[in-house]
Design a protein around this motif. Structure first.
Motif, PDB file in Angstrom:
ATOM      1  N   THR A   1       0.833  -1.215   0.000  1.00  0.00           N
ATOM      2  CA  THR A   1       0.000   0.000   0.000  1.00  0.00           C
ATOM      3  C   THR A   1       0.862   1.257   0.000  1.00  0.00           C
ATOM      4  O   THR A   1       0.471   2.272  -0.562  1.00  0.00           O
ATOM      5  CB  THR A   1      -0.943   0.021   1.213  1.00  0.00           C
ATOM      6  OG1 THR A   1      -0.165  -0.118   2.404  1.00  0.00           O
ATOM      7  CG2 THR A   1      -1.945  -1.114   1.149  1.00  0.00           C
ATOM      8  N   LYS A   2       2.025   1.180   0.632  1.00  0.00           N
ATOM      9  CA  LYS A   2       2.882   2.374   0.697  1.00  0.00           C
ATOM     10  C   LYS A   2       3.557   2.689  -0.637  1.00  0.00           C
ATOM     11  O   LYS A   2       4.169   3.739  -0.791  1.00  0.00           O
ATOM     12  CB  LYS A   2       3.930   2.199   1.798  1.00  0.00           C
ATOM     13  CG  LYS A   2       3.351   2.391   3.200  1.00  0.00           C
ATOM     14  CD  LYS A   2       4.382   2.118   4.255  1.00  0.00           C
ATOM     15  CE  LYS A   2       3.758   1.985   5.623  1.00  0.00           C
ATOM     16  NZ  LYS A   2       2.995   3.174   6.026  1.00  0.00           N
ATOM     17  N   ALA A   3       3.463   1.763  -1.572  1.00  0.00           N
ATOM     18  CA  ALA A   3       4.058   2.044  -2.884  1.00  0.00           C
ATOM     19  C   ALA A   3       3.259   3.096  -3.640  1.00  0.00           C
ATOM     20  O   ALA A   3       3.709   3.613  -4.652  1.00  0.00           O
ATOM     21  CB  ALA A   3       4.145   0.758  -3.705  1.00  0.00           C
ATOM     22  N   GLU A   4       2.055   3.430  -3.118  1.00  0.00           N
ATOM     23  CA  GLU A   4       1.216   4.501  -3.684  1.00  0.00           C
ATOM     24  C   GLU A   4       1.120   4.402  -5.204  1.00  0.00           C
ATOM     25  O   GLU A   4       1.476   5.328  -5.939  1.00  0.00           O
ATOM     26  CB  GLU A   4       1.741   5.867  -3.258  1.00  0.00           C
ATOM     27  CG  GLU A   4       1.745   5.999  -1.739  1.00  0.00           C
ATOM     28  CD  GLU A   4       2.085   7.401  -1.265  1.00  0.00           C
ATOM     29  OE1 GLU A   4       2.550   8.213  -2.096  1.00  0.00           O
ATOM     30  OE2 GLU A   4       1.865   7.671  -0.080  1.00  0.00           O
ATOM     31  N   VAL A   5       0.612   3.245  -5.625  1.00  0.00           N
ATOM     32  CA  VAL A   5       0.497   2.990  -7.052  1.00  0.00           C
ATOM     33  C   VAL A   5      -0.463   3.992  -7.686  1.00  0.00           C
ATOM     34  O   VAL A   5      -1.493   4.328  -7.112  1.00  0.00           O
ATOM     35  CB  VAL A   5      -0.018   1.549  -7.268  1.00  0.00           C
ATOM     36  CG1 VAL A   5      -0.262   1.292  -8.747  1.00  0.00           C
ATOM     37  CG2 VAL A   5       0.974   0.555  -6.720  1.00  0.00           C
TER      38      VAL A   5
END
Lengths: 304, 532
Positions: free
Chosen positions: B230-234
């Motif tokens: 989720t932190k990869a902010e796709v």
């Protein structure tokens, strides 16, 4: 007393006919050897006997009751060891033996412990870790420690070592002496010869031969090894003489049992120096039914 | 001397690929299909910014954050919406795929004795493990590319190529990472079932840990691999370095697995195999006791999991309450009912998810009867004085008990955590009855399994497809604006949404009658048919 009576049993799996008009009876105090090649219908017959498979046609009675409808009543007096003993990987051997015994009735702990001891089984190990032979021991101990009247054993010794095999044979003889009935399906013909009073041979779902060993031996051949003073001739012209081989020890050949008198008369004219004979073996009988037969793919998916 | 540890890896990899090609294809098709239809549908449904922003409002609450993770709610484009709603859940499923596929060819084949056959051939000692890993790597790469390019090909403005490729790559990396977790457990435990169980426990643990930390303290989510997803902010800032962290972590896991594999003996593990009891306990000496005993470990694990799930959801209720109190729009949307708090009105949404998860263990318990049959262990029982009646009854009874217990524990967990954290507390009877009201729906699923076992055992997988369908419809039905009709053909669609709705008896009785009829039919079929 009649323990098993199978009349005209037919079992089909879809369009494949696994059993075709099987007739068979087994009496109390009798050991029946049930032999046949892989895929011939041995295991299917046993599963119908146990009410695990439903017959397509015919009658199957055990203790005079219907094998399908009265399965539970019948099983109270049966001990069964399947050919491939699949156990629960996360239960111990001891737990499984107790479970099997309790599902039939009460547990005779003395008998159970004796058998565990005799068969050298470690009952505290999980079934996952058992070899094929040890899994088979679990099945056998549970069967032998019960007080059943009919024992149905499907290739019970295929994974056992010779010592255990002999132990098993002793137990079968004890059971016979107690008047129990044993239905023994096996590939090991020497074992059947040693243990069984009667033999039934099944091939492609049909019983092709059945009777006492003595009866069947009439159908078999005697092995002869003969050395004569003058060379033995004309032997191959006789009906009933087979597989003639010459060696430095003399002439070896097989004779159909009903022709033996005629042949001995013939060879005695050549002056017998040495004669050895070997009794007919079940193996020869078995081979005679299968050798030369067209190779049929063994298709019984539930067998073996 | 040359190092022969990896001899013939190529041939073995080809072999494993051949064995698994259909299984892998289905996973690939399934994951791709569910990933691609969502943005396409969303673009259709919410074509204007305003509409999308309205959806974002309903997502701005801790319960949703716990369930699907954080998202770019301020700029809720179709792409951001897809990544928010779908990426985390799909990553969990991809992880599950990695675990199940690699376990078959590591501990699975080793325990079956197949590895022994292979090692007796001129193959290297590490070759089979290495081959299984290579096949997983190939699958992960193909998954990443198919999904990445598939999303990009949808031609939706906000769905950028870079974002799409990262989206696909994260799913591939999740599959590969959890294959690594499973490869390690396959070395540690000498038993396929417990190795699979422990791997799945890590997977669910990682999901639940992130669910709580995303709400409570976002920084702690770094400890969960799903936090990285989720932190990869796709589609927003596309943090590619998180993908690298995940791949690096996966490689470390595989190095550990290879090392452990090299130092151990065939068919051994590192976790101790305990010896067991010499004699059976009294409980075991009965078909019902046996059914219970065989599934004991699974029962305990699932029970603990359900309680944790309930507690996780329950612990965010207070945050939800605070949030609702400050949001007028939501207050209007949820028609105010006098005696209910706002959080309580939101509960049915949570309960549906819990109920669908809670139906998995009882259906597994019922299906165990079929799996026992396939392992040729039923003949031990049916060959003794056990009737088919008793056998079927034992598994059905246990499945029903299991279903009730799972739902109860999850509901209890939710109540306990919610009651402890909320100022006003929660009503025990309201919460428990709102959860247990789902039992008739679970009963129908168990009944369907029982029916298939009796009449069409080869179609038993159908139950799982039906459950998957139910999950899909209830999870995405509102979002995709599916017609109500989709919900009506699953039992879960008929359950009153308590406590927001009053509990009416008619649907519950109807469902129970249907379930009972299915069970009775299954029983009749089981009595008549051949045992395989």
């Amino acid at each position: 007393m009649e323990m098993i009576r199978i009349t005209n049993l037919t079992k089909k799996f879809g369009s494949f006919t696994a059993l075709n008009g099987v007739d068979l009876t087994v009496n109390g105090g009798e050991v029946l050897g049930f032999i046949g090649p892989n895929g011939s219908g041995k295991t299917t017959t046993i599963r119908v006997l146990l009410g695990i498979l439903k017959k397509t046609e015919g009658d199957v009675a055990v203790f005079g009751k219907d094998a399908w409808a009265d399965a539970v009543e019948i099983h109270k007096r049966i001990a069964y060891v399947p050919g491939d003993v699949n156990l629960w990987p996360n239960l111990t051997g001891g737990e499984v033996i107790d479970l099997f015994l309790s599902l039939r009735g009460t547990i005779d702990t003395d008998k159970r412990d004796q058998l565990i001891e005799k068969f050298h089984l470690d009952p505290t190990k999980k079934c996952r870790t058992y070899s094929k032979g040890n899994r088979q021991k679990v099945g056998l101990i549970a069967a032998l420690a019960s007080d059943a009247d009919l024992f149905i054993l499907d290739e019970p010794t295929s994974g056992l070592d010779p010592l255990m095999e002999r132990l098993f044979q002793e137990h079968v003889n004890e059971l016979r002496a107690e008047g129990k009935c044993i239905f023994l399906s096996s590939h090991i013909l020497s074992e059947v010869e040693k243990l069984c009073d009667r033999v039934a041979i099944i091939r492609e779902g049909e019983i092709i031969e059945s009777g006492s060993l003595a009866d069947l031996r009439h159908l078999t051949r005697t092995h002869l090894l003969v050395k004569t003073k003058t060379p033995l001739t004309d032997l191959t012209f006789f009906d009933g003489v087979h597989e003639v081989h010459e060696s430095e020890n003399g002439l070896s050949f097989q004779v159909d049992s009903e022709k033996i008198d005629e042949i001995i008369r013939h060879i005695s004219r050549f002056g017998i120096e040495k004669i050895e004979s070997a009794p007919p073996k079940l193996e020869d009988l078995f081979m005679r039914h299968y050798e030369g037969k067209k190779e049929v793919p063994s298709g019984g998916e539930t067998d073996d | 001397m040359t190092n022969q540890s990896f001899s013939n890896t190529g041939a073995l990899a080809t072999f494993i690929f051949r064995l698994d090609r259909l299984r892998m294809l289905w996973w690939l098709v399934g994951l791709t299909f569910f990933t691609l239809i969502v943005p396409a549908a969303l673009a259709n449904l919410y074509s204007s910014d305003q509409e999308r922003q309205a959806v974002a409002e309903t997502m701005t609450n801790p319960a949703m954050t716990a369930m699907v993770g954080p998202g770019d709610l301020d700029n809720y484009t179709v792409a951001a919406m897809t990544a928010h709603q779908m990426l985390l859940m799909t990553a969990v499923i991809a992880g599950l795929m990695g675990i199940l596929l690699i376990m078959r060819h590591t501990r699975g084949d080793e325990e079956d004795g197949k590895l022994e056959l292979i090692q007796a051939l001129p193959t290297g000692r590490m070759a089979y493990l290495h081959a299984a890993v290579l096949v997983q790597l190939l699958l992960a790469v193909v998954l990443a590319l198919v999904i990445g390019f598939g999303l990009a090909a949808l031609n939706i403005d906000s769905v950028t190529v870079a974002g799409s490729l990262l989206y696909g790559a994260l799913l591939g990396a999740s599959a590969f990472f959890f294959a690594g977790v499973a490869a390690v457990f396959a070395q540690l435990s000498a038993n396929t079932r417990s190795a699979t169980g422990m791997s799945i426990a890590v997977l669910l643990g990682a999901y639940l840990f992130r669910a709580v930390t995303d709400v409570v303290n976002d920084d702690l989510s770094w400890l969960s691999p799903f936090g990285w997803v989720t932190k990869a902010e796709v589609y927003t800032s596309n943090q590619w370095h998180l993908l690298l962290i995940m791949i690096g972590a996966a490689l470390l896991l595989f190095v550990a697995a290879y090392y452990l594999n090299a130092i151990r003996d065939l068919q051994r593990g590192f976790l101790p195999e305990r010896t067991g009891k010499r004699t059976a306990s009294r409980l075991l000496l009965h078909p019902l006791g046996l059914a219970l005993r065989l599934q004991r470990t699974g029962l305990i694990a699932w029970a603990a999991g359900m309680a944790v799930l309930g507690v996780s959801y329950g612990s965010v209720l207070e945050d939800m309450e605070t949030f609702f109190a400050s949001n007028e729009m939501i207050q209007q949307m949820l028609a105010p009912e006098e005696d209910l708090t706002l959080a309580e009105q939101f509960l049915p949404t949570l309960f549906v998810v819990i109920a669908i998860v809670a139906v998995i263990p009882p259906v597994m318990a019922m299906n165990k009867l079929r799996s026992e049959e396939r392992h040729e262990r039923l003949e031990h029982l049916l060959g003794r004085a056990v009737s088919r009646h008793q056998l079927f009854g034992a598994y059905l009874t246990f499945a029903l008990f299991n279903g009730a217990l799972m739902m109860f524990l999850a509901t209890l967990g939710l109540w306990a955590a919610g009651d402890a954290s909320m100022d006003e507390g929660l009503s025990f009877t309201t919460i428990i009855s709102s959860g247990m009201v789902f039992f008739p729906a679970a009963f129908v699923m168990i009944g369907l399994a029982a029916f298939l076992i009796g009449f069409a055992p080869k179609l038993l997988t159908g139950v799982w497809l039906y459950i998957l369908y139910t999950f899909f419809v209830l999870y995405l039905g509102n979002l995709l604006d599916l017609h109500d009709w989709y919900g009506y053909i699953t039992p879960f669609g008929h359950i009153p949404e308590a406590p927001a709705e009053t509990i009416t008896a008619l649907p519950l009785i109807t469902l129970s009658v249907i379930a009972a009829v299915l069970c009775a039919l299954g029983f009749a079929g089981f009595r008549r048919r051949d045992i395989d």
